[in-house]
Design a protein around this motif. Structure first.
Motif, PDB file in Angstrom:
ATOM      1  N   CYS A 181      49.073   6.486 110.383  1.00 52.56           N
ATOM      2  CA  CYS A 181      48.148   5.405 110.697  1.00 52.56           C
ATOM      3  C   CYS A 181      48.764   4.095 110.223  1.00 52.56           C
ATOM      4  O   CYS A 181      49.145   3.977 109.054  1.00 52.56           O
ATOM      5  CB  CYS A 181      46.797   5.627 110.012  1.00 52.56           C
TER       6      CYS A 181
ATOM      7  N   GLY B 222      47.408   7.596 114.403  1.00 55.94           N
ATOM      8  CA  GLY B 222      46.019   7.761 114.009  1.00 55.94           C
ATOM      9  C   GLY B 222      45.066   7.077 114.968  1.00 55.94           C
ATOM     10  O   GLY B 222      45.439   6.192 115.741  1.00 55.94           O
TER      11      GLY B 222
ATOM     12  N   CYS C 124      41.431   4.275 111.434  1.00 57.77           N
ATOM     13  CA  CYS C 124      41.921   5.236 110.447  1.00 57.77           C
ATOM     14  C   CYS C 124      42.402   4.518 109.189  1.00 57.77           C
ATOM     15  O   CYS C 124      42.697   3.330 109.209  1.00 57.77           O
ATOM     16  CB  CYS C 124      43.044   6.081 111.037  1.00 57.77           C
TER      17      CYS C 124
END
Length: 320
Positions: free
Chosen positions: A71, A101, A105
């Motif tokens: 992420c 992600g 996130c």
């Protein structure tokens, strides 16, 4: 701004030349012509030096890569620019087999833009050192490297945190402060050995967090695609910030004085990243950094030789 950066900081807590040119037909079959010697470094030597110079694993540990999901968070610049950089890092990660992600996130890679990179890095290092260094050996590059991260004047600086994990389960393989049982006694993860070897290990190293700080006042005239590709490389691989990359055709030369930087990730860069991720994802992954460097060198050399046979351009003029 500092409140937001503090939250991000705490999120870092560890949970050659054309060989055919100018060759004439022999005039006399009885005449022996001396072998032609091409000056320059062999491809294997060039690759070996690049891999060795680039690699910067945690102290005493093997090279690490992102596994599973990543992420990316970019803060303190205009949203459309932040989105471009986050998307580019995520795309390169996806090309390497790592899943980006979902929106919203919690960031594993935190990219912060500032007009005072050294000041920000120093402040974070002083106020939130545990977020960068947990006090457990083998998770980062150590005290000296951390001081260099905080105090250097580089336009872009980075800090990675990795974690030894069980290669079979993905579970943490070392004890961290606070690991206790129900009675308050210290406990450590138990690893069931299924493939003991002196060359490979059941324990692998995974990247867990990365902090990238970009000093807007020092990045000069680089364009956004160049910067995004540079950030992608140093986000996805443990790169030695003090290494000299001037002999190689790589985006890592973006801020190298007197060296022409490419427009983005080069074939050399992609070859390195792809080989790094493939080797480290193998069930027979090397058990330490030295063996990993050797394995990556062998695989990348073969890949570049295949590219040469296909007629792809060479990576660089190799003589320093």
């Amino acid at each position: 701004m500092w409140q937001a950066l503090t939250a991000f900081a705490f999120s870092l807590a560890v949970a050659g030349q054309d060989a055919g040119a100018g060759v004439a037909a022999p005039q006399d079959p009885a005449t022996r012509v001396d072998d032609v010697v091409v000056q320059g470094r062999r491809l294997e030597d060039l690759v070996s030096d690049f891999v060795t110079e680039t690699s910067a694993p945690a102290r005493g540990r093997g090279l690490a890569r992102w596994q599973g999901r990543i992420c990316v968070g970019v803060v303190n610049i205009q949203p459309e620019l932040a989105q471009h950089i986050a998307d580019r890092v995520s795309q390169v990660a996806m090309d390497l087999g790592v899943t980006p992600g979902d929106p919203g996130c919690r960031a594993d890679v935190v990219i912060v833009f500032t007009d005072d990179g050294r000041g920000l890095a120093t402040k974070l290092a002083e106020e939130h050192q545990r977020a960068f260094r947990s006090g457990v050996g083998g998770l980062d590059r150590g005290r000296v490297a951390f001081a260099e991260f905080a105090e250097s004047d580089r336009p872009v600086r980075w800090w990675h945190v990795s974690m030894p994990v069980n290669a079979e389960t993905g579970q943490r393989a070392i004890r961290l402060p606070g690991d206790v049982d129900a009675q308050g006694n210290p406990v450590a993860p138990v690893i069931g050995v299924f493939a003991a070897s002196r060359l490979t290990s059941q324990i692998r190293d995974d990247l867990r967090k990365a902090m990238i700080i970009v000093d807007i006042d020092d990045i000069g005239q680089v364009n956004l695609p160049q910067l995004a590709d540079y950030i992608a490389f140093v986000s996805l691989a443990q790169v030695d910030p003090t290494a000299d990359f001037s002999a190689y055709d790589t985006i890592l030369n973006l801020f190298e004085e007197g060296v022409a930087a490419p427009a983005g990730l080069t074939e050399w860069d992609v070859s390195y990243l792809t080989t790094l991720y493939r080797v480290l994802d193998s069930p027979q992954a090397p058990s330490n950094a030295k063996r990993a460097v050797g394995r990556i060198t062998d695989a990348m050399t073969r890949e570049r030789q295949d590219a040469s046979r296909r007629g792809d351009p060479p990576p660089a003029d190799s003589d320093r």
